[in-house]
Design a protein around this motif. Structure first.
Motif, PDB file in Angstrom:
ATOM      1  N   ASP A 113       0.833  -1.207   0.000  1.00 28.35           N
ATOM      2  CA  ASP A 113       0.000   0.000   0.000  1.00 28.35           C
ATOM      3  C   ASP A 113       0.867   1.257   0.000  1.00 28.35           C
ATOM      4  O   ASP A 113       0.573   2.235  -0.713  1.00 28.35           O
ATOM      5  CB  ASP A 113      -0.925   0.003   1.224  1.00 28.35           C
ATOM      6  N   LYS A 114       1.940   1.240   0.796  1.00 32.03           N
ATOM      7  CA  LYS A 114       2.829   2.394   0.844  1.00 32.03           C
ATOM      8  C   LYS A 114       3.517   2.615  -0.501  1.00 32.03           C
ATOM      9  O   LYS A 114       3.691   3.745  -0.960  1.00 32.03           O
ATOM     10  CB  LYS A 114       3.861   2.212   1.951  1.00 32.03           C
ATOM     11  N   SER A 161       2.382   1.724  -3.460  1.00 34.46           N
ATOM     12  CA  SER A 161       1.394   2.228  -4.417  1.00 34.46           C
ATOM     13  C   SER A 161       1.111   3.711  -4.177  1.00 34.46           C
ATOM     14  O   SER A 161       1.001   4.490  -5.124  1.00 34.46           O
ATOM     15  CB  SER A 161       0.101   1.423  -4.300  1.00 34.46           C
ATOM     16  N   ASN A 162       1.000   4.086  -2.899  1.00 33.23           N
ATOM     17  CA  ASN A 162       0.746   5.496  -2.580  1.00 33.23           C
ATOM     18  C   ASN A 162       1.922   6.379  -3.001  1.00 33.23           C
ATOM     19  O   ASN A 162       1.735   7.491  -3.505  1.00 33.23           O
ATOM     20  CB  ASN A 162       0.484   5.657  -1.086  1.00 33.23           C
ATOM     21  N   TYR A 163       3.116   5.881  -2.805  1.00 34.93           N
ATOM     22  CA  TYR A 163       4.298   6.659  -3.177  1.00 34.93           C
ATOM     23  C   TYR A 163       4.336   6.888  -4.681  1.00 34.93           C
ATOM     24  O   TYR A 163       4.586   7.991  -5.158  1.00 34.93           O
ATOM     25  CB  TYR A 163       5.560   5.935  -2.718  1.00 34.93           C
ATOM     26  N   ARG A 206       1.825   6.855  -6.699  1.00 33.91           N
ATOM     27  CA  ARG A 206       0.745   7.748  -7.096  1.00 33.91           C
ATOM     28  C   ARG A 206       1.085   9.209  -6.799  1.00 33.91           C
ATOM     29  O   ARG A 206       0.813  10.101  -7.592  1.00 33.91           O
ATOM     30  CB  ARG A 206      -0.540   7.346  -6.362  1.00 33.91           C
TER      31      ARG A 206
END
Length: 463
Positions: free
Chosen positions: A434-435, A437-439, A441
């Motif tokens: 998740d981290k 993917s967030n980074y 994005r």
């Protein structure tokens, strides 16, 4: 209910306590299934004898009053005396009694109805009669077969009623009383009620059992477990063998108080994972669990010893679960000296044969790390009381310094800790993903001219 004629009045010098009124109203209104888990000395059988008499007077038929044994039936009804000096038979108007047959524990009424007292220890002896209603006194101590195979079909055919009156059993393996109570809670047509000494009073608001009474019972040798079972209707009171030096005693008692040891249903919308501790001379244990959001639901448990590996695979196949992760302990990598194959490879061949997922080898962890994570885990999971009762008991009694071969709980606890570590590892991996993917994005580079078609040209006139 008041049934009156020139010859009699009913009830005879009795009315239900305030906490008993909802039950009376439910039954009087035509309710057919009532489950009452009431503390000791709450007037269960006085309620039962008055209700069965009311029905026998109102509608001619055969009515049964069941106790766990025939001796209990005889002692409770024909020999016992209430606190105010009355026998149970004194609650039946004498004018409506045709005759009492003590030898067969039968009361015949003048209108043709029969109230028959039975012991439930011999189910075959109960066959043959068509009954319109039945009181089950101390149901949690009965053989369940007497009800499931004999009495219930008769009540279904006659559209009769069933009234269950009991306190929890003193035997850990007897879970049918708790099962029935929870089933009734979920049934909108049934009546379910659990009352402790804090919930009951007499007609004047006085507690039926006081804290002073409990102090007296403790002085006479009553254990805390017995008090919790008999006076607070705690189904777990004698279920678990709690060891003071158990590794997880504090965390488990908090989880138990929070209602995390309960009835956990399989959710077919989610896959099931299994965590194993595989033994040869000692025990093999398998925990079944589902991860749903931030919670883990432990739904099932299998354990045994001196069984081949296919025996355990058959236990998986027989269940309706859809499996995903199968976690094996790290030492499954050891080789079989006869074939030079690893045990993990052999196991996965059998899994492929039975169309089960392959085993995943668990990592080797420090035991202190596993114990610490497991202590934290109890606040994040729910464990099924019925199917996992022996596992909960093992977790409650697992302490340091026990020899594994002598104590099957060690294997159950080891498999549980493998489950905990796999859940935590999968959560960590998901957090990292998740981290990442967030980074990506948040740091996606803006488009530059290199993303577009650039005009090509030649510079002329310069050398």
């Amino acid at each position: 209910m008041n049934i009156a004629s020139p010859a009699l009045a009913f009830p005879v010098n009795w009315s239900p306590y305030p906490f008993q009124v909802p039950l009376w109203k439910y039954l009087k209104g035509g309710g057919r299934t009532a489950v009452c888990v009431w503390h000791r000395r709450a007037g269960k059988d006085i309620m039962g004898i008055n209700w069965i008499t009311a029905c026998a007077l109102q509608e001619v038929g055969v009515y049964w009053y069941l106790f766990p044994t025939a001796d209990q039936a005889k002692t409770s009804v024909f020999e016992s005396i209430t606190l105010d000096g009355r026998t149970y038979l004194d609650f039946i108007p004498k004018a409506v009694i045709k005759r009492i047959l003590v030898s067969t524990m039968k009361i015949e009424l003048t209108n043709g109805s029969v109230i028959q007292f039975h012991g439930a220890s011999n189910p075959k002896a109960l066959r043959g009669a068509g009954i319109k209603g039945c009181v089950f006194s101390e149901f949690s101590f009965m053989k369940v077969q007497a009800i499931e195979s004999v009495v219930q079909p008769m009540l279904v055919r006659s559209k009769g009623w069933a009234l269950y009156l009991y306190t929890p059993s003193d035997k850990p393996e007897d879970t049918h009383g708790e099962d029935l109570y929870h089933t009734a809670l979920e049934d909108k047509d049934a009546f379910a009620q659990l009352k402790t000494i804090h919930d009951t009073t007499d007609h004047y608001g006085n507690p039926l059992v006081t804290e002073k009474d409990l102090i007296h019972l403790r002085s006479r040798g009553f254990t805390e477990d017995r008090i919790r079972r008999e006076f607070f209707c705690d189904f777990n009171a004698v279920r678990f063998h709690r060891s003071k030096d158990a590794m997880f005693i504090e965390e488990m008692e908090k989880a138990e108080s929070a209602g995390r040891f309960t009835h956990v249903h399989y959710n077919p919308s989610y896959t099931v994972h299994t965590a194993w501790d595989i033994g040869i001379a000692d025990y093999t244990a398998i925990w079944f669990y589902q991860v749903i959001g931030s919670e883990v639901y432990v739904i099932d448990l299998v354990y045994n010893r001196n069984k081949n590996f296919e025996y355990y695979l058959d236990r998986l196949i027989q269940r309706p679960y859809v499996y995903e992760r199968m976690i094996a302990p790290h030492d499954m990598i050891r080789r079989n000296h006869l074939t030079m194959d690893t045990r993990l490879y052999e196991m996965n061949l059998l899994c492929e044969k039975h169309k089960l997922p392959p085993f995943l080898l668990g990592r080797k962890y420090l035991r202190e790390q596993m114990v610490g994570k497991t202590r934290e885990f109890f606040s994040k999971c729910y464990i099924d009381l019925t199917r996992c009762i022996h596992g909960i008991d093992a977790l409650y009694s697992e302490g340091a310094g026990k020899e594994k071969r002598k104590h099957p709980e060690n294997d159950l606890v080891d498999a549980f800790m493998y489950m905990v570590m796999d859940v935590e590892e999968q959560r960590l991996l998901q957090d990292l993903e998740d981290k990442r993917s967030n980074y990506q994005r948040l740091h996606q580079p803006e488009k530059t001219i290199s993303d577009y078609k650039v005009l090509n040209y030649q510079m002329r006139g310069y050398h």
